[in-house]
Design a protein around this motif. Structure first.
Motif, PDB file in Angstrom:
ATOM      1  N   ASN A   1      30.308  43.133  44.890  1.00 37.29           N
ATOM      2  CA  ASN A   1      30.273  43.282  43.441  1.00 37.29           C
ATOM      3  C   ASN A   1      31.528  42.746  42.758  1.00 37.29           C
ATOM      4  O   ASN A   1      31.487  42.393  41.582  1.00 37.29           O
ATOM      5  CB  ASN A   1      30.044  44.748  43.074  1.00 37.29           C
ATOM      6  CG  ASN A   1      28.598  45.168  43.289  1.00 37.29           C
ATOM      7  OD1 ASN A   1      27.710  44.758  42.547  1.00 37.29           O
ATOM      8  ND2 ASN A   1      28.357  45.976  44.309  1.00 37.29           N
ATOM      9  N   SER A   2      32.625  42.677  43.490  1.00 39.85           N
ATOM     10  CA  SER A   2      33.818  42.039  42.923  1.00 39.85           C
ATOM     11  C   SER A   2      33.538  40.569  42.640  1.00 39.85           C
ATOM     12  O   SER A   2      33.932  40.030  41.593  1.00 39.85           O
ATOM     13  CB  SER A   2      34.996  42.176  43.890  1.00 39.85           C
ATOM     14  OG  SER A   2      35.389  43.523  44.017  1.00 39.85           O
TER      15      SER A   2
ATOM     16  N   LEU B   1      31.021  40.345  39.673  1.00 36.22           N
ATOM     17  CA  LEU B   1      31.655  40.618  38.385  1.00 36.22           C
ATOM     18  C   LEU B   1      32.452  39.416  37.900  1.00 36.22           C
ATOM     19  O   LEU B   1      32.410  39.064  36.718  1.00 36.22           O
ATOM     20  CB  LEU B   1      32.570  41.840  38.488  1.00 36.22           C
ATOM     21  CG  LEU B   1      33.270  42.272  37.203  1.00 36.22           C
ATOM     22  CD1 LEU B   1      32.260  42.630  36.123  1.00 36.22           C
ATOM     23  CD2 LEU B   1      34.204  43.440  37.462  1.00 36.22           C
TER      24      LEU B   1
ATOM     25  N   ARG C   1      27.365  42.587  33.103  1.00 33.42           N
ATOM     26  CA  ARG C   1      28.732  42.900  33.520  1.00 33.42           C
ATOM     27  C   ARG C   1      29.032  44.408  33.543  1.00 33.42           C
ATOM     28  O   ARG C   1      29.599  44.904  34.522  1.00 33.42           O
ATOM     29  CB  ARG C   1      29.740  42.175  32.618  1.00 33.42           C
ATOM     30  CG  ARG C   1      29.774  40.658  32.816  1.00 33.42           C
ATOM     31  CD  ARG C   1      30.860  40.023  31.953  1.00 33.42           C
ATOM     32  NE  ARG C   1      32.186  40.504  32.338  1.00 33.42           N
ATOM     33  CZ  ARG C   1      32.913  39.976  33.325  1.00 33.42           C
ATOM     34  NH1 ARG C   1      32.440  38.953  34.023  1.00 33.42           N
ATOM     35  NH2 ARG C   1      34.108  40.459  33.608  1.00 33.42           N
ATOM     36  N   PRO C   2      28.665  45.168  32.495  1.00 29.22           N
ATOM     37  CA  PRO C   2      28.955  46.616  32.536  1.00 29.22           C
ATOM     38  C   PRO C   2      28.259  47.335  33.692  1.00 29.22           C
ATOM     39  O   PRO C   2      28.784  48.328  34.216  1.00 29.22           O
ATOM     40  CB  PRO C   2      28.437  47.119  31.179  1.00 29.22           C
ATOM     41  CG  PRO C   2      28.410  45.919  30.307  1.00 29.22           C
ATOM     42  CD  PRO C   2      28.081  44.772  31.195  1.00 29.22           C
TER      43      PRO C   2
ATOM     44  N   ILE D   1      27.606  45.996  36.681  1.00 31.43           N
ATOM     45  CA  ILE D   1      28.379  45.681  37.883  1.00 31.43           C
ATOM     46  C   ILE D   1      29.660  46.516  37.899  1.00 31.43           C
ATOM     47  O   ILE D   1      30.069  47.036  38.947  1.00 31.43           O
ATOM     48  CB  ILE D   1      28.712  44.178  37.949  1.00 31.43           C
ATOM     49  CG1 ILE D   1      27.433  43.334  37.930  1.00 31.43           C
ATOM     50  CG2 ILE D   1      29.525  43.863  39.208  1.00 31.43           C
ATOM     51  CD1 ILE D   1      27.678  41.834  37.831  1.00 31.43           C
ATOM     52  N   GLU D   2      30.309  46.629  36.730  1.00 29.83           N
ATOM     53  CA  GLU D   2      31.535  47.437  36.634  1.00 29.83           C
ATOM     54  C   GLU D   2      31.261  48.895  36.994  1.00 29.83           C
ATOM     55  O   GLU D   2      32.064  49.537  37.683  1.00 29.83           O
ATOM     56  CB  GLU D   2      32.105  47.336  35.216  1.00 29.83           C
ATOM     57  CG  GLU D   2      32.706  45.976  34.902  1.00 29.83           C
ATOM     58  CD  GLU D   2      33.077  45.825  33.437  1.00 29.83           C
ATOM     59  OE1 GLU D   2      32.620  46.679  32.630  1.00 29.83           O
ATOM     60  OE2 GLU D   2      33.808  44.875  33.095  1.00 29.83           O
TER      61      GLU D   2
ATOM     62  N   THR E   1      28.890  49.971  39.026  1.00 32.57           N
ATOM     63  CA  THR E   1      28.673  50.008  40.478  1.00 32.57           C
ATOM     64  C   THR E   1      29.997  49.984  41.223  1.00 32.57           C
ATOM     65  O   THR E   1      30.197  50.727  42.197  1.00 32.57           O
ATOM     66  CB  THR E   1      27.809  48.806  40.912  1.00 32.57           C
ATOM     67  OG1 THR E   1      26.618  48.766  40.115  1.00 32.57           O
ATOM     68  CG2 THR E   1      27.428  48.910  42.382  1.00 32.57           C
ATOM     69  N   LEU E   2      30.904  49.140  40.765  1.00 31.86           N
ATOM     70  CA  LEU E   2      32.226  49.052  41.394  1.00 31.86           C
ATOM     71  C   LEU E   2      33.006  50.357  41.250  1.00 31.86           C
ATOM     72  O   LEU E   2      33.643  50.818  42.208  1.00 31.86           O
ATOM     73  CB  LEU E   2      33.024  47.905  40.758  1.00 31.86           C
ATOM     74  CG  LEU E   2      32.937  46.528  41.421  1.00 31.86           C
ATOM     75  CD1 LEU E   2      33.641  45.483  40.558  1.00 31.86           C
ATOM     76  CD2 LEU E   2      33.550  46.564  42.818  1.00 31.86           C
ATOM     77  N   SER E   3      32.944  50.958  40.079  1.00 31.85           N
ATOM     78  CA  SER E   3      33.704  52.197  39.853  1.00 31.85           C
ATOM     79  C   SER E   3      33.187  53.326  40.739  1.00 31.85           C
ATOM     80  O   SER E   3      33.978  54.122  41.273  1.00 31.85           O
ATOM     81  CB  SER E   3      33.637  52.604  38.380  1.00 31.85           C
ATOM     82  OG  SER E   3      32.323  52.998  38.008  1.00 31.85           O
TER      83      SER E   3
ATOM     84  N   LYS F   1      34.385  52.581  44.400  1.00 27.01           N
ATOM     85  CA  LYS F   1      35.822  52.831  44.572  1.00 27.01           C
ATOM     86  C   LYS F   1      36.123  54.329  44.533  1.00 27.01           C
ATOM     87  O   LYS F   1      36.983  54.819  45.284  1.00 27.01           O
ATOM     88  CB  LYS F   1      36.607  52.090  43.484  1.00 27.01           C
ATOM     89  CG  LYS F   1      36.605  50.576  43.674  1.00 27.01           C
ATOM     90  CD  LYS F   1      37.353  49.865  42.539  1.00 27.01           C
ATOM     91  CE  LYS F   1      37.371  48.360  42.769  1.00 27.01           C
ATOM     92  NZ  LYS F   1      38.052  47.634  41.661  1.00 27.01           N
TER      93      LYS F   1
END
Length: 334
Positions: free
Chosen positions: A31-32, A35, A44-45, A47-48, A50-52, A55
């Motif tokens: 996902n990095s 993004l 984009r939001p 994907i962000e 999913t990343l958050s 992490k």
């Protein structure tokens, strides 16, 4: 009574936490890249988000492992992704991919909650489940808005409640075959769709793989996925029902290295494992003998493909071992 936090991790908890850590490290790597290359401002939001979630999961898991004196898995790191590489998949495919990942995450976290004992572990998997449900909602809503969401087929609403009266309900090899049930149609649709997504994913992976053995393995997987799509689609077409679309056009023409061969092989193996599980559920839900037998005939092919993939990863030192039971004979010999 022991405090929940002082209880040892059960084998079910240990395996689910270990697997979640590996999967979240993959999610961060993939996902990095997504993004960095996404151009759709509404994608984009998601994907962000999913990343958050991934992490945050890693942070919680590392604390659990540290407290348990459990070695933190290696998983996948920034060494397994090249941030500046060209875009490989369209934003439309990224949405569909994330939706599929949310489905897998919902299934895995639900099972982990069911087998969990410790409150902190169950609480963690509830977090994973809630994140997966939210991701499912976000992807579905945007795909519906953009007109890219593929609905399962429609059939007529039954006029009345019926019970099976003849053994013909189970036949399928000879004579007249009964119509597919709604459950059988659902599983065919799901398995066509997951194979289509998997085919697109490994097609992109094959384009950027650097090891020739990995490239050939991925090309073989592409052919297997296409074969299974055609077989399952024929069952729907014979019933005058539509089959899901392919995602081949969502793969762009980049051949530049993006992900490590190790990451792509592990990700492919995880998708195969999910596919095997889907086929098993479809067999259990398909009383018509020809359909159940077809699923059963395809299982050995993908099981062998999975084994060959594991052998490639072992050969190159890419396969991280999950927790294992103590070998008592070995301990005694020492």
């Amino acid at each position: 009574m022991e405090k929940q936090s002082e209880l040892r991790l059960t084998v079910a908890e240990m395996s689910s936490l270990w697997a979640q850590y590996i999967n979240d490290t993959i999610a961060i790597c993939v996902n990095s890249h997504f993004l960095m290359k996404a151009t759709d401002p509404e994608v984009r939001p998601i994907i962000e988000f999913t990343l958050s979630i991934a992490k945050g999961n890693i942070e919680i898991l590392e604390n659990v492992f540290t407290n348990e004196k459990f070695p933190i898995p290696i998983g996948f790191t920034d060494k397994d992704v090249l941030p500046g590489a060209p875009k490989l998949f369209s934003d439309t495919f990224v949405l569909m991919y994330l939706r599929q990942m949310s489905i897998l995450a919902m299934a895995a976290s639900s099972a982990a909650i069911g087998f969990g004992t410790r409150e902190d572990v169950i609480s963690f998997h509830k977090r994973v489940l809630n994140g997966a449900v939210k991701l499912q909602d976000l992807t579905r809503e945007l795909m519906l808005k953009e007109g890219t969401y593929v609905r399962p087929p429609f059939i007529s609403t039954p006029d009345k409640v019926d019970f099976v009266e003849k053994q013909q309900f189970l036949t399928g090899f000879f004579g007249k075959k009964r119509s597919l049930t709604s459950v059988e149609i659902s599983h065919l649709f799901i398995n066509i769709q997951t194979n289509a997504i998997g085919k697109a994913l490994i097609t992109g992976f094959a384009q950027i793989a650097r090891n020739e053995e990995v490239t050939q393995y991925l090309k073989r997987g592409k052919q297997i996925a296409q074969k299974h799509i055609e077989i399952f689609s024929q069952f729907l077409i014979k019933e005058d029902l539509p089959a899901p679309m392919s995602w081949d056009s969502a793969v762009l023409d980049s051949t530049a290295s993006i992900f490590s061969d190790k990451l792509m092989m592990f990700h492919t193996s995880a998708m195969i494992a999910a596919g095997i599980g889907n086929y098993g559920m479809a067999i259990a839900a398909s009383p018509r003998r020809d359909l159940g037998a077809r699923y059963a005939s395809l299982l050995p092919e993908i099981s062998l493909y999975a084994e060959d993939g594991a052998n490639i990863m072992i050969k190159h030192g890419w396969l991280e071992e999950p927790p294992q039971a103590d070998d008592r004979d070995q301990l005694i010999d020492k």
